[in-house]
Design a protein around this motif. Structure first.
Motif, PDB file in Angstrom:
ATOM      1  N   TYR A  57      54.295 156.740 111.381  1.00 14.30           N
ATOM      2  CA  TYR A  57      55.451 155.873 111.150  1.00 14.30           C
ATOM      3  C   TYR A  57      55.669 155.691 109.649  1.00 14.30           C
ATOM      4  O   TYR A  57      54.755 155.315 108.902  1.00 14.30           O
ATOM      5  N   SER A  58      56.881 155.932 109.209  1.00 10.28           N
ATOM      6  CA  SER A  58      57.190 155.916 107.781  1.00 10.28           C
ATOM      7  C   SER A  58      57.566 154.519 107.314  1.00 10.28           C
ATOM      8  O   SER A  58      58.283 153.789 108.003  1.00 10.28           O
ATOM      9  N   LEU A  59      57.107 154.181 106.116  1.00 10.34           N
ATOM     10  CA  LEU A  59      57.463 152.932 105.461  1.00 10.34           C
ATOM     11  C   LEU A  59      58.565 153.131 104.423  1.00 10.34           C
ATOM     12  O   LEU A  59      59.034 152.170 103.825  1.00 10.34           O
ATOM     13  N   HIS A  60      58.975 154.388 104.201  1.00 13.57           N
ATOM     14  CA  HIS A  60      59.906 154.697 103.121  1.00 13.57           C
ATOM     15  C   HIS A  60      61.260 155.099 103.681  1.00 13.57           C
ATOM     16  O   HIS A  60      61.345 155.925 104.600  1.00 13.57           O
ATOM     17  N   SER A  61      62.304 154.542 103.116  1.00 11.30           N
ATOM     18  CA  SER A  61      63.653 154.961 103.483  1.00 11.30           C
ATOM     19  C   SER A  61      63.870 156.381 102.971  1.00 11.30           C
ATOM     20  O   SER A  61      63.468 156.727 101.865  1.00 11.30           O
ATOM     21  N   GLY A  62      64.503 157.178 103.766  1.00 12.80           N
ATOM     22  CA  GLY A  62      64.732 158.562 103.387  1.00 12.80           C
ATOM     23  C   GLY A  62      63.685 159.508 103.898  1.00 12.80           C
ATOM     24  O   GLY A  62      63.930 160.718 103.969  1.00 12.80           O
ATOM     25  N   PRO A  99      61.708 160.409 107.175  1.00 12.14           N
ATOM     26  CA  PRO A  99      61.621 160.105 108.617  1.00 12.14           C
ATOM     27  C   PRO A  99      60.178 160.071 109.077  1.00 12.14           C
ATOM     28  O   PRO A  99      59.264 160.527 108.395  1.00 12.14           O
ATOM     29  N   ASP A 100      59.988 159.523 110.261  1.00  7.73           N
ATOM     30  CA  ASP A 100      58.658 159.526 110.865  1.00  7.73           C
ATOM     31  C   ASP A 100      58.197 160.959 111.081  1.00  7.73           C
ATOM     32  O   ASP A 100      59.001 161.881 111.259  1.00  7.73           O
ATOM     33  N   PRO A 149      61.681 163.198  99.436  1.00 11.32           N
ATOM     34  CA  PRO A 149      61.155 162.999 100.804  1.00 11.32           C
ATOM     35  C   PRO A 149      61.318 164.210 101.704  1.00 11.32           C
ATOM     36  O   PRO A 149      60.525 164.424 102.612  1.00 11.32           O
ATOM     37  N   ASN A 150      62.344 165.020 101.458  1.00 10.01           N
ATOM     38  CA  ASN A 150      62.576 166.165 102.336  1.00 10.01           C
ATOM     39  C   ASN A 150      61.572 167.291 102.121  1.00 10.01           C
ATOM     40  O   ASN A 150      61.532 168.234 102.909  1.00 10.01           O
ATOM     41  N   ARG A 198      53.644 158.911 104.605  1.00 15.46           N
ATOM     42  CA  ARG A 198      54.512 157.881 105.175  1.00 15.46           C
ATOM     43  C   ARG A 198      53.925 156.482 105.066  1.00 15.46           C
ATOM     44  O   ARG A 198      54.643 155.508 105.284  1.00 15.46           O
TER      45      ARG A 198
END
Length: 1652
Positions: A506-511, A513-514, A476-477, A459
């Motif tokens: 905490y994630s910096l990438h869209s798609g 999640p944290d 991402p999944n 993340r």
């Protein structure tokens, strides 16, 4: 937190990106402390192309202080040279321009000479170059005691770009570095010097740096970098920092010593490494500089062992400190950006930059240091690095996330007594892995993989990193979404961030999640606190020592690792340098923690951790304290000491006198004489260099000479700081020898106080100990200087000559210049002067350049260098070093001028002679064939063709058939080029009609059968295409060999044969049209060859069915209905036109046959002629027109036709003789009787097909036989080859179908045949057996004619063993004594007997060795040997020695070259009252050498005994590794199938296989099923052929056994050539001819039989 100049890695990354506008990519930070804080980072140029191959650099930050000399140097340099423009951007400058030369002699003469091309290094002080060059010591700093800081900085960083930090400048020096432009001009000057051309001063000055003509005690600063000092690429200024850019080196000496100590292969390499370090020290000491922190972590190495000292960090920054140690204007708040909160994450930690494990351990043990801090310290000691995902700091998982951990319950806690890998995989899986793996192991070589680290940090990491390390497609999944899933997903351990940094959630990438925290923690911050508390919990503190034992301690290796199921997979190549790995810190169990400090309700509480119910007694506490103290004492190696001071290592200790400002006169007085008299440079030329390279055969240094030097050396150290460097040299040398440090803190204090040397000193060899003691003397003033050591007897001449040859390689020059240098120097005799050993040491540095050479000029240099290596190296080194390089060059797929040059016969013939035929066939021959298939280059394929033709007769028919002809045929359909077919044709023509008929034609029939009998209906398109191409290649080959055959043979083999290949193809309906076309045209050419009469008599009857089918086919009807308007469209047909349908075969066949036979004769033989002629008239406007004699119509005819296999062959205009003579290969001996033009007439062709029966005593005067007349067709021993499924290049490991058939039998001896010795060419065989009067008799046979050509009769007793000494062509034989004799003449050279203890040398004895047969009953060799008699022999090829077994169970060694006895190894005594005799000997590596192992000789030798025992000896020491009861009876044979597999046979009716990597005494494979004793066997690949009575047994080393797990052999009879008569003779010996696919057996009645 360490030095204030450090910053957190986040801020360091931000600063790099800001200073260089994103052009420099931050890779990871470098820290000297256990925490992620530092001032240096590994960076690389951003890769716009996405290749990810950019060169990496080390960027170091230092605070900018206006008053210090380094900052002033940068500012004044930029101002003086116009370095900054109006916008503040820098213009790029270098201290040393491409055309500048060294100015260490730059004394201004006040005159200007236009012819003087000398330029001087720039100055910044008052613009006065003279002051800059000569310089005066600076009173404000201590960089140098002799010269000004400005001059010294220039000397230390002559290649550095000076300017403002920017992307433009960083790109510039990165480009210069990658292209090798920085110092290329210096190497160019050296090349001119070697060539004897006029040169500038650069080469002279460069050699002066490295001690040519001699090392200087007082150096003089210049503008050429010493090649053992890391090049500083840039000194750049940003707004508030100084950036120093260095080349990143792949390894440090500390890496090598910790993770791959075997990479330092020998004592010579140790001495060579020390010599390099001392050379660099001599240079910087001459400048008045001391390194100050010399230790293994500060010595950089590359993968070949060249080392550099990193000058540029502390040394340049010494200029920032005044005499009182005060720092100028350094920020008190460090380098972090304002508002950075990273440091608060570690605010509660009490770690310092320096790691003192002893104090840390006691603090942790007493409870004053947290578990987290202590584990960080252990990670630092193990070399693990923050930020480096491949070797990240590791922490244990302490909870399993199944529930909230409870102090009063086991629920939720992880078992720390087991590795995470064991918990994840389970004991059953680990046991299975250990028992079934080739190398037994439980776990992988890393407890925390890069994949796991990047997944943990997914993340926060850039997507580019995730795509590289995790998966190329970002999904991402696929990343675990919560902590429990993350824990279960991986068998790897944890990382520190999960104990200290909540941002990781905490994630910096869209798609994406944290990362979800467990339900028992509300937020990431809360989880971090709870997780950290769990790590410091009493339960964990009680168990954490178990995890330390597994991860860093004694459970990593040995019996403890097996019990803990923690055996680690070792590196595949132990001698390969590594920068990371598993370091074992402790060899004793780690003590449990005693006390813990926790905070509750605002106060600190100290608790005892031990028994829960009762406090430990005071006695128990004392005992535990003693255990902890003892553990700490045994772990002293974790705090090594390399300096004899306890103060600030940066503080200089030059005397006050040395710190005085030097005047010009004083400086000049220290200059060498040739510097004072500028222009009178030393006479350094090629002759002088060669003289320094020359190594005498007896160049070893005696101990007394070294001792005398240690007592009388005069070149002593001049300053305390320099003496500290010499002290460190002694410590490092000792550590390299001992593989552990020399001094710990306590032992160093004891030595400095009382002079007591540490106990490890006693383990050093005498000469090394003497050097170390000299370097570490307590009185620093008595230590020798670096110059004194370099010129001492400490270093053998080979070290100095190798250094002189290699040193120029490590200038920052391009590879082409390096290659030119090495080739030029070698051409002028450098390698020859160095001797074989020195050349072997230099070869690994040079050979990688050869593979990279692409340009034609580079190829010429590479060829010269490779040829010189081939001449100067010994066999072992050629196999280990040169052959792999040649293999790499031959595997290059693009055009390579070097590859074409190597394929020339002259080079390959020399290689053949040096390595022998067997190694040539194994290593080189398959690669030559590969250059003829799969889109080969025209030039290389033509050269490969000529080479194959030229070598074929020297190989002989059997090897040529199996290794060349068969391999080329297996390339049919796989892109075999025209030259490959040309090679087949010309080899057939060279060997003549007999070989073509017996060998090539059956294989071609096999091809046709394989491709036509396969159903193509269900085959994929690629498989169909491969089959079609294979048929076309086959037919094209037939076109080429037909001219070499007589008409009678053509008719018999190609037409009257029941499976006529051409007609068989034409009758198929499911082949491609191009196959039909090629077959039809080939058939027409055959008809033209044999003439009209034979065509009418033999061919036309075969074509009747085809013509009838075509005449009445539906395809013909369709042409009639639809093709009325096609009349006259195509009048002629050529082979360039492709046929459109199978009906077009009529156009190819009918008109051509009509022209050859005449229309009337054709019509008489073809009943459907009318339909066919109507078809031709309608569709092709063809009709017969009478033109006279039909036999002459439209024929180039049987006399004038050209060969149709041409296909633009490069060599079709050259005769075979011209080809052979034109490439430097030897001319075939029987060339006058070979080839299509002069084949010897054969009276009766059937003679060549008869299987010979027993021949008794055929003499040389017997009737002439065609050579290899007895050799059967290779096709008979092979199954049908599936060409449509075989891909890849030809391989030597083709299936061998053993027919158990005797193809030739000959009476060799009066009595039993006891032993065979097969020559590398497999054309010569020696048989040892019982001669007349029961004396020993040895015969030499030429297999081509199966004639005995020489007999050796000097043995008094029966010969029981024989070996060919490949290095000299001599033969060693044993009958109780050992004879060494000339294998060609039979002349006795030496005879050895154990009782006389002397070697009887007989160089002048010779007698007639003619063959005489007096048939008599065969005798039996006595099994009773006197203890002093020799029994068995084994030849250790790579050290050219004989190992000989004795009758009393000992091993005696002989030096073959000198004819002298060497050492004697005693076998292990047994319980019996008599000593058993040695019945067989073998050694590892004697059959195959693995280049990657870099072994100088076989690592072990095995001996078997008459009692059934076997012993394994260490070849290096002679110690018995193991001795075990292998069989229940006499061991008849012992052989090494590989480096780890041993095969044995015995009178107990078994054959056994021992895997030496396991506990072979209890785990082995037993092959049963023999009806009697197994008298011998021979190994080929994975197959073993054994003999038992009159039968042979076949088994495989890779066999898995039957359903019951039993391994059985079913002995089978050997049949005579008629296939019905069995061999009834008792078999006594066996040997395999692997490349000929034959084996030999000897019998008790004196025959030797060739079998297939």
């Amino acid at each position: 937190m360490g030095r204030k100049s450090n910053m957190c890695f986040d801020c360091l990354q931000r600063r790099v990106e800001a200073d260089y506008s994103g052009e420099l990519s931050f890779v990871y930070g470098l820290s000297d402390s256990p925490l992620p804080f530092g001032s240096s980072a590994v960076v690389q140029m951003s890769d716009s192309g996405g290749a990810g191959t950019s060169q990496q650099f080390v960027l170091s930050y230092a605070p900018y202080c206006e008053e210090d000399c380094l900052s002033k140097y940068i500012d004044e340099y930029g101002f003086h040279e116009g370095g900054y423009d109006a916008e503040g951007e820098n213009t790029m400058h270098s201290n040393l321009g491409r055309d500048q030369i060294e100015v260490s002699v730059g004394i201004s003469s006040g005159e200007s000479d236009s012819s003087d091309t000398t330029t001087r290094c720039p100055s910044f002080s008052n613009g006065d170059r003279n002051i800059f060059v000569h310089g005066l010591s600076c009173e404000k700093c201590r960089l140098s005691s002799k010269f000004s800081c400005s001059r010294t900085i220039t000397s230390l960083a002559p290649t550095a770009r000076i300017g403002k930090a920017s992307s433009v400048l960083s790109k510039s020096f990165s480009s210069d570095f990658s292209s090798g432009a920085v110092e290329d001009h210096i190497l160019h000057s050296i090349n001119l010097l070697i060539d004897g051309k006029s040169v500038g001063q650069e080469s002279i000055n460069f050699y002066s740096l490295i001690g040519i003509p001699s090392f200087q005690e007082n150096g003089f600063p210049g503008c050429i970098r010493h090649p053992n000092i890391v090049p500083i690429l840039g000194i750049l200024k940003s707004s508030s920092h100084i950036n120093i850019m260095l080349q990143k080196m792949p390894f440090t000496l500390e890496n090598i010593m910790q993770y791959s100590p075997d990479a330092i292969k020998s004592d010579w390499h140790v001495i060579f490494l020390i010599y390099q370090v001392l050379s660099a020290l001599a240079y910087i000491h001459g400048l008045g500089i001391a390194h100050g922190n010399l230790c293994p972590s500060n010595i950089m190495l590359n993968d070949t062992g060249w080392c550099w000292l990193p000058i540029g960090g502390n040394q340049l920054l010494n200029s920032k400190v005044n005499l009182h140690g005060e720092c100028y204007n350094c920020s008190a708040c460090g380098f972090c950006f304002e508002g950075c909160s990273f440091s608060t994450l570690y605010a509660d930690l009490s770690l310092s930059e320096s790691v003192d494990w002893h104090s840390s351990f006691h603090s942790w043990w007493q409870g004053d240091l947290s578990n987290f801090e202590y584990l960080l310290i252990l990670n630092r000691l193990a070399g693990r690095r923050w930020g480096d995902h491949t070797f990240y700091t590791v922490m244990p998982w302490v909870v399993d996330f199944s529930a909230k951990p409870d102090e009063n319950s086991d629920v939720g806690w992880r078992d720390l007594s087991k590795s995470k890998w064991r918990l994840a995989k389970g004991d059953e899986q680990l046991d299975f892995t250990y028992s079934t793996s080739e190398i037994p192991h439980h776990v992988s070589d890393e407890c925390l993989s890069e994949l796991a680290v990047c997944s943990y940090k997914a993340r926060r990491l850039p997507l580019s990193v995730l795509k590289t390390a995790v998966r190329s497609v970002y999904e991402p999944n696929e990343y675990p979404s919560n902590m429990q899933r993350l824990y279960q997903w991986t068998p790897d351990e944890c990382i520190p961030e999960f104990y200290c940094d909540p941002r990781i959630f905490y994630s910096l990438h869209s798609g994406m999640p944290d990362l979800a925290v467990p339900s028992w923690a509300g937020t990431p911050e809360e989880f971090i606190n709870l997780h950290r508390d769990a790590l410091e919990n009493d339960r964990v503190s009680c168990q954490i020592h178990n995890w330390i034992d597994i991860t860093f301690g004694y459970k990593m290796y040995g019996a403890a690792a097996i019990d803990a199921k923690n055996v680690i997979l070792p590196p595949s190549i132990s001698t390969k340098p590594r920068s990371m790995g598993r370091r074992q810190l402790f060899t004793q169990p780690h003590p449990p923690r005693q006390k813990v400090t926790g905070k509750k309700n605002g106060y600190t509480k100290t608790m005892n951790i031990g028994c829960k119910d009762t406090l430990p007694s005071e006695t128990n506490n004392l005992q535990k304290l003693e255990e902890a103290a003892l553990f700490s004492e045994k772990s002293w190696h974790l705090c090594p000491c390399y300096n004899d001071y306890l103060k600030d290592p940066l503080k200089d200790c030059f005397s006050e006198k040395e710190l005085m400002v030097d005047g010009i006169d004083n400086i000049l007085s220290r200059q060498p004489d040739w510097v004072k008299n500028f222009g009178a440079s030393p006479n350094v030329d090629l002759s002088y260099l060669l003289e320094n390279l020359e190594v005498d055969d007896d160049s070893s240094t005696g101990f007394q000479e070294l001792f005398l030097w240690s007592q009388t050396f005069t070149s002593k150290i001049s300053s305390k700081s320099a003496s500290d460097d010499i002290f460190a040299i002694g410590c490092i040398l000792a550590e390299l020898q001992l593989r552990k440090p020399l001094f710990g803190l306590n032992s160093l204090d004891l030595y400095l106080e009382s002079g007591v040397l540490p106990s490890p000193m006693q383990e050093l060899p005498y000469h090394v100990r003497l050097i170390v003691e000299t370097c570490i003397q307590k009185d620093w003033s008595r230590r020798p200087s670096a110059k004194g050591i370099l010129e001492s007897p400490c270093f053998p001449k080979s070290v100095k000559s190798s250094y002189l040859f290699l040193v120029s390689f490590y200038l920052q020059a391009n590879d082409a210049s390096r290659l030119q240098y090495a080739a030029t120097f070698a051409k002028h005799g450098a390698l020859k002067a160095m001797g074989a050993f020195g050349v072997e040491m230099c070869a690994p540095y040079c050979l990688p350049l050869l593979v990279k050479s692409t340009l034609d000029t580079e190829a010429e240099w590479a060829y010269i260098l490779l040829s010189e290596f081939l001449k100067c190296l010994k066999l072992e080194a050629i196999m280990k070093l040169v052959v792999p390089s040649i293999q790499s060059i031959l595997q290059v797929t693009c055009h390579s001028h070097l590859k074409v040059s190597l394929l020339q016969g002259s080079f390959m013939h020399e290689l053949w002679n040096r390595i022998g035929k067997q190694a040539y066939l194994e290593k080189i021959h398959p690669l030559i064939i590969s250059n003829l298939s799969v889109a080969p280059q025209k030039s290389s394929s033509a050269a490969a063709t000529v080479l194959l033709i030229g070598s074929s007769e020297e190989l002989g028919v059997p090897i040529t058939v199996h290794q060349t002809i068969l391999s080329l045929i297996l390339c049919f359909g796989k892109g075999l080029c025209n030259d490959g077919i040309d090679a087949l044709v010309r080899i057939g023509g060279l060997f003549g009609e007999n070989v073509i008929v017996k060998q090539i034609l059956p294989l071609l029939r096999n091809v046709v059968h394989s491709c036509t009998e396969t159903s193509y209906a269900n085959k994929s398109e690629p498989l169909q295409s491969w089959g079609s191409l294979a048929l076309i290649d086959c037919l094209t080959t037939l076109d080429g060999i037909v001219p070499s055959l007589t008409n009678e043979i053509i008719v018999k083999e190609l037409i009257e044969d029941r499976s006529c290949m051409h007609v068989k193809i034409l009758m198929r309906r499911d082949l491609e049209n191009r196959v039909f076309q090629t077959s039809a045209m080939s058939l027409i050419r055959i008809c033209q060859q044999i003439g009209s009469d034979l065509t009418a008599l033999h061919v036309l009857p075969k074509l009747r069915e085809l013509f009838s089918e075509l005449a009445f086919s539906n395809e013909n009807d369709n042409h009639v209905l639809l093709g009325g308007n096609l009349k006259g469209q195509r009048m002629k047909f050529s082979k360039e036109d492709g046929i459109e349908s199978r009906m077009d075969l009529v156009l190819i066949l009918y008109p051509s046959l009509a022209s050859l036979l005449g229309i009337e004769k054709l019509r008489q033989c073809c009943a459907t002629w009318l339909l066919l002629e109507q078809f031709l008239l309608r569709h092709h406007n063809w009709k017969w027109e009478y033109t006279g004699d039909p036999s002459q119509s439209d024929l180039e005819g049987k006399h004038g036709r050209r060969s149709s296999y041409d296909k633009n062959s490069s060599s079709n205009n050259m005769s075979t003789k011209l080809l052979l003579n034109g490439v430097g290969w030897s001319v075939p001996q029987s060339q006058g009787q070979r080839g299509p033009q002069n084949t010897v007439p054969i009276k009766n062709l059937s003679e060549h097909y008869q299987n010979p029966v027993e021949r008794h005593g055929i003499s040389a005067a017997s009737e002439f036989q065609e050579p290899w007349y007895w050799f059967p067709s290779a096709a008979s021993s092979l199954s049908i080859l599936d060409f449509t499924s075989r891909t890849g290049f030809p391989k030597d490991e083709l299936p061998w179908k053993i027919k158990a058939s005797i193809i030739q039998s000959t009476r060799a001896h009066h009595g039993a045949v006891r032993s065979f010795a097969v020559g590398n060419n497999e054309c010569t065989v020696f048989t040892a057996g019982v001669g007349p009067g029961f004396r020993g008799n040895i015969q030499r046979w030429e297999l081509s004619t199966v004639d005995c050509v020489m007999s050796y009769n000097r043995h008094e007793e029966v010969v029981n063993d024989i070996r060919i000494l490949a290095s000299s062509g001599r033969v060693a034989s044993c009958d109780g004594t050992v004879h060494i004799w000339n294998g060609q003449t039979g002349k006795l050279i030496s005879a050895f007997s154990e009782s006389s203890l002397t070697s009887i040398r007989r160089n002048d004895r010779d007698e007639d060795n003619m063959l005489h047969f007096n048939p008599s009953p065969s005798g039996m060799i006595s099994n009773v040997f006197h203890g002093s008699l020799y029994t068995k022999i084994d030849y250790l090829e790579f050290i050219d020695r004989l190992a000989v077994g004795t009758g009393n169970g000992s091993l005696r060694f002989f030096d073959v070259n000198s004819g002298q006895k060497l050492h004697l190894w005693r076998g292990e005594p047994t319980d019996s009252s008599f000593s058993p005799l040695i019945s067989s000997i073998c050694s590892s590596g004697s059959a195959k050498l693995h280049p990657e192992d870099n072994v100088a000789y076989p690592s072990w030798i095995a001996a078997s005994f008459s009692t059934g025992y076997c012993s394994l000896f260490d070849m290096r020491s002679g110690n018995i590794i193991s001795s075990w009861q292998a069989h229940d009876g006499y061991v008849t044979k012992l052989a090494a199938a590989s480096d780890h597999l041993l095969v044995s046979s015995s009178l107990d009716k078994t054959l056994r296989i021992w895997d030496l990597r396991r506990n072979w005494a209890s785990e082995y494979t037993v092959f049963k099923g023999y009806s009697d004793s197994v008298s011998g066997f021979s190994v080929w690949g994975q197959n073993v052929i054994s003999i038992c009575k009159n039968k042979i047994g076949l088994c495989s080393l890779a066999s898995t056994g039957d359903e019951d797990g039993q391994f059985r052999v079913i002995p089978q009879n050997l049949y005579m050539s008629d296939g019905e008569s069995k061999n009834l003779s008792m078999l006594s010996a066996i040997s395999i001819l692997p490349f000929s696919r034959l084996f030999l057996v000897g019998t008790e009645d004196g025959h030797f039989k060739i079998c297939c």
